[in-house]
Design a protein around this motif. Structure first.
Motif, mmCIF file in Angstrom:
data_model
loop_
_atom_site.group_PDB
_atom_site.id
_atom_site.type_symbol
_atom_site.label_atom_id
_atom_site.label_comp_id
_atom_site.label_asym_id
_atom_site.label_seq_id
_atom_site.Cartn_x
_atom_site.Cartn_y
_atom_site.Cartn_z
ATOM 1 N N SER A 291 1.220 8.533 3.438
ATOM 2 C CA SER A 291 0.068 8.712 2.553
ATOM 3 C C SER A 291 0.462 9.405 1.257
ATOM 4 O O SER A 291 0.011 9.025 0.167
ATOM 5 C CB SER A 291 -1.022 9.515 3.272
ATOM 6 O OG SER A 291 -2.114 9.768 2.400
ATOM 7 N N GLN A 292 1.296 10.424 1.333
ATOM 8 C CA GLN A 292 1.706 11.156 0.138
ATOM 9 C C GLN A 292 2.410 10.238 -0.860
ATOM 10 O O GLN A 292 2.140 10.269 -2.063
ATOM 11 C CB GLN A 292 2.625 12.313 0.521
ATOM 12 C CG GLN A 292 1.925 13.455 1.233
ATOM 13 C CD GLN A 292 2.895 14.460 1.825
ATOM 14 O OE1 GLN A 292 4.112 14.367 1.629
ATOM 15 N NE2 GLN A 292 2.377 15.422 2.569
ATOM 16 N N THR A 294 2.290 6.841 -1.049
ATOM 17 C CA THR A 294 1.414 5.784 -1.560
ATOM 18 C C THR A 294 0.307 6.352 -2.453
ATOM 19 O O THR A 294 -0.140 5.684 -3.384
ATOM 20 C CB THR A 294 0.801 4.985 -0.401
ATOM 21 O OG1 THR A 294 0.217 5.879 0.566
ATOM 22 C CG2 THR A 294 1.864 4.145 0.289
ATOM 23 N N GLU A 295 -0.137 7.577 -2.199
ATOM 24 C CA GLU A 295 -1.138 8.198 -3.072
ATOM 25 C C GLU A 295 -0.543 8.490 -4.448
ATOM 26 O O GLU A 295 -1.216 8.360 -5.468
ATOM 27 C CB GLU A 295 -1.667 9.494 -2.441
ATOM 28 C CG GLU A 295 -2.616 9.295 -1.264
ATOM 29 C CD GLU A 295 -3.961 8.762 -1.679
ATOM 30 O OE1 GLU A 295 -4.228 8.695 -2.891
ATOM 31 O OE2 GLU A 295 -4.762 8.396 -0.793
ATOM 32 N N ARG A 296 0.723 8.911 -4.477
ATOM 33 C CA ARG A 296 1.388 9.115 -5.773
ATOM 34 C C ARG A 296 1.453 7.804 -6.546
ATOM 35 O O ARG A 296 1.252 7.765 -7.767
ATOM 36 C CB ARG A 296 2.803 9.664 -5.562
ATOM 37 C CG ARG A 296 2.864 11.141 -5.239
ATOM 38 C CD ARG A 296 4.282 11.697 -5.426
ATOM 39 N NE ARG A 296 5.254 11.038 -4.565
ATOM 40 C CZ ARG A 296 5.584 11.461 -3.353
ATOM 41 N NH1 ARG A 296 4.985 12.528 -2.843
ATOM 42 N NH2 ARG A 296 6.499 10.826 -2.635
ATOM 43 N N HIS A 337 -3.616 1.306 3.926
ATOM 44 C CA HIS A 337 -4.142 2.576 4.443
ATOM 45 C C HIS A 337 -5.122 2.348 5.586
ATOM 46 O O HIS A 337 -5.096 3.062 6.597
ATOM 47 C CB HIS A 337 -4.849 3.339 3.327
ATOM 48 C CG HIS A 337 -3.916 4.060 2.408
ATOM 49 N ND1 HIS A 337 -4.350 4.789 1.323
ATOM 50 C CD2 HIS A 337 -2.564 4.176 2.403
ATOM 51 C CE1 HIS A 337 -3.313 5.323 0.705
ATOM 52 N NE2 HIS A 337 -2.220 4.954 1.333
ATOM 53 N N HIS A 344 -9.254 6.580 2.608
ATOM 54 C CA HIS A 344 -9.088 6.558 1.159
ATOM 55 C C HIS A 344 -10.271 5.851 0.533
ATOM 56 O O HIS A 344 -10.658 4.773 0.967
ATOM 57 C CB HIS A 344 -7.789 5.843 0.759
ATOM 58 C CG HIS A 344 -7.472 5.981 -0.703
ATOM 59 N ND1 HIS A 344 -8.028 5.185 -1.655
ATOM 60 C CD2 HIS A 344 -6.673 6.859 -1.358
ATOM 61 C CE1 HIS A 344 -7.579 5.552 -2.848
ATOM 62 N NE2 HIS A 344 -6.759 6.558 -2.693
ATOM 63 N N ARG A 346 -11.661 4.429 -3.152
ATOM 64 C CA ARG A 346 -11.188 4.146 -4.507
ATOM 65 C C ARG A 346 -11.961 2.980 -5.091
ATOM 66 O O ARG A 346 -12.235 2.001 -4.421
ATOM 67 C CB ARG A 346 -9.697 3.799 -4.495
ATOM 68 C CG ARG A 346 -9.094 3.622 -5.875
ATOM 69 C CD ARG A 346 -7.624 3.232 -5.750
ATOM 70 N NE ARG A 346 -6.959 3.236 -7.030
ATOM 71 C CZ ARG A 346 -7.046 2.240 -7.915
ATOM 72 N NH1 ARG A 346 -7.762 1.172 -7.645
ATOM 73 N NH2 ARG A 346 -6.400 2.319 -9.069
#
Length: 416
Positions: A291-292, A294-296, A337, A344, A346
Motif C-alpha cells: 500500500s505504501q 502504490t499510494e506514493r 487495492h 482506498h 479516490r
C-alpha cells in the motif's frame, strides 16, 4: 441443542456451526452465500489431543459453513451481537431456535460446544483463516484474468533471475496445493518441498515494489509536458505488469500460509492459534508495504495530472494524454487495492478540454481588461488631444514661416 447455532467471527469471515438443517436454515434466512468449513478435518487431530475418539465423532456430526465478511454479512453480525472470547481476534455466540443469544455462562454447561473447547475453537479459527486466504487467492485469479495478464508471460519477458525463480517457486507451491486437495492434509514430504519458496516470493515482491518506485521517481523528475506525456504513456503498461506480479506474490504467500496451517494442524495443533495470529500480522504487514508504494505512485500521478490540467492551453494534445494515462494508472491501482483488501477512496480527474481552458483564459482576459477599458479610452483621448495640440502648433508655425517668406520675397522684388 439440535436447533442451536454456534457463530464464530475472526474479522475476515463468519463460521456457522450446528446441525446441517439449522445451518442451512440460518444461511437461507439471511441470504448469505457460504463455503464448506471442512470441520471433519479437525476430527483426527483433536481426537488425538483429547485422547478420546468420541470428540472426533461429535465434530463429524456438526455442519460448518464459512461466510466471507461483506457489508451484508457484517450487518448480520451486528444484528446478532457476537461477544469477544479469550481467543485473540475471535468473537462468538450461540443462537437458539428463535434467534436469541445464549450467554457465555450458559455455554459452559454445553461440553460439546466449539466455543467452550479451546482446541476446537483454535481449529475452527485456523480453518477460517485458510478459507479467507483461499478466497483472496481466487479473487486474485479473477483479477489477473480480468486484466488479461498472464503473469508467467510477463515474468518470462523479463531477463532478471529473481523473476525467473518465481516461476519455479509458483509451480512447486501449486503442486503442493494440488496434493493437499487430493490427500486432505500436508505431509512432511509435501511441506519440505515448499518451505524454502517463501524467500523467493519475498525477493520478487521487493523487486516489483522497486520497479514501481522507479516509475514514481521518473515522473517526479520530468519537467516538460511532452516528456511527461511519454513517461505517463509508458507507465500505463509498466504499472499494470508490476501490479500483476505483486498480485501473484500475494497469492503465493497466501498459499504458503494455507499449507503452513495444515502442517501445524498435523504436527503441532497446540501452536495452531498462535501461529494463525502470527500469519495474520505478517499478512497485514505485506498489505501495508504494498500500500505504501502504490499510494506514493498515486500521489505522484495526482500531482502530474494537476500540472497537466494547468498546461492544457499551451499543450492541447500532450496535456490530455497525461491525464488519460494518469487515470488509467489510478484505475489499475485502485482495482488492485480492492483485490488485496486495501481500502482506498479516490476520484478520477477529468482532462480539461482545450476549448474550456481557452474560454477560461478569455474570461480572465476580459475580467482583467474590463477595468482597463476606460483607462485605455482616457489614454486614447489624451493622446489624441496631445496630437491635435502638436498639430495645431506645427500648423501655426508653418503658416507664420510661410508669411515671413512671402514678405521677404516681396521686399526683395521691390528692391530690385
Amino acid at each position: 441443542m439440535d436447533d442451536d447455532l454456534q457463530l464464530i467471527s475472526d474479522g475476515d469471515g463468519l463460521a456457522v456451526i450446528g446441525s446441517p438443517t439449522a445451518v442451512e436454515r440460518f444461511l437461507v434466512s439471511e441470504g448469505l452465500p457460504s463455503k464448506d468449513l471442512g470441520l471433519p478435518r479437525l476430527g483426527p487431530t483433536l481426537s488425538a489431543v483429547a485422547g478420546a475418539a468420541q470428540k472426533g465423532a461429535e465434530i463429524a456430526a456438526d455442519s460448518g459453513r464459512w461466510v466471507k465478511l461483506t457489508e451484508q454479512s457484517a450487518h448480520a453480525l451486528e444484528k446478532y451481537g457476537l461477544m469477544k472470547g479469550s481467543n485473540s481476534g475471535v468473537s462468538r455466540a450461540v443462537l437458539t431456535k428463535n434467534g436469541k443469544i445464549k450467554g457465555l455462562l450458559e455455554l459452559e454447561k454445553t461440553p460439546g460446544s466449539f466455543l467452550t473447547n479451546p482446541a476446537r475453537l483454535a481449529g475452527a479459527a485456523g480453518l477460517m483463516a485458510q478459507l479467507a486466504m483461499q478466497q483472496t487467492m481466487d479473487e486474485i485469479t479473477d483479477y489477473l484474468a480480468a486484466i488479461d495478464a498472464k503473469v508467467d508471460d510477463v515474468l518470462r519477458a523479463q531477463k532478471d533471475a529473481v523473476l525467473a525463480d518465481m516461476i519455479g517457486a509458483g509451480l512447486v507451491i501449486e503442486e503442493a496445493m494440488t496434493v493437499r486437495e487430493q490427500v486432505g492434509r500436508v505431509s512432511a514430504v509435501t511441506w519440505s518441498k515448499v518451505q524454502g519458496t517463501a524467500m523467493t516470493i519475498a525477493r520478487t515482491q521487493a523487486y516489483a515494489l522497486r520497479q514501481l518506485d522507479a516509475l514514481t521517481e521518473k515522473m517526479e523528475h520530468q519537467t516538460k509536458i511532452g516528456d511527461l506525456a511519454k513517461t505517463s504513456k509508458d507507465a500505463e503498461v509498466a504499472v499494470g505488469e508490476w501490479l500483476a506480479v505483486l498480485a501473484r506474490c500475494f497469492q503465493l504467500h497466501d498459499a504458503i500460509s494455507v499449507l503452513e496451517l495444515d502442517r501445524l494442524l498435523d504436527a503441532s495443533p497446540d501452536e495452531l492459534d498462535r501461529h494463525r495470529l502470527g500469519l495474520q500480522v505478517a499478512r497485514q504487514n505485506r498489505r501495508e508495504l504494498i500500500s505504501q508504494s502504490t499510494e506514493r505512485l498515486l500521489a505522484r500521478v495526482d500531482a502530474v495530472v494537476d500540472r497537466a490540467n494547468t498546461k492544457v492551453l499551451l499543450h492541447p494534445t500532450a496535456s490530455p494524454a497525461v491525464v488519460h494515462a494518469g487515470n488509467h494508472v489510478a484505475v489499475a491501482v485502485v482495482d488492485f487495492h480492492g483485490r488485496l483488501g486495501i481500502e482506498h477512496g479516490r476520484q478520477l480527474m477529468d482532462a480539461r478540454r482545450w476549448l474550456d481552458a481557452a474560454a477560461e483564459a478569455g474570461e480572465r482576459a476580459l475580467d482583467t481588461g474590463a477595468g482597463g477599458v476606460n483607462a485605455a479610452r482616457r489614454l486614447g483621448n489624451e493622446t489624441l488631444h496631445r496630437v491635435r495640440s502638436v498639430t495645431g502648433r506645427l500648423s501655426s508655425e508653418i503658416g507664420e514661416r510661410a508669411l515671413r517668406r512671402r514678405g521677404d520675397d516681396e521686399e526683395r522684388g521691390t528692391a530690385g
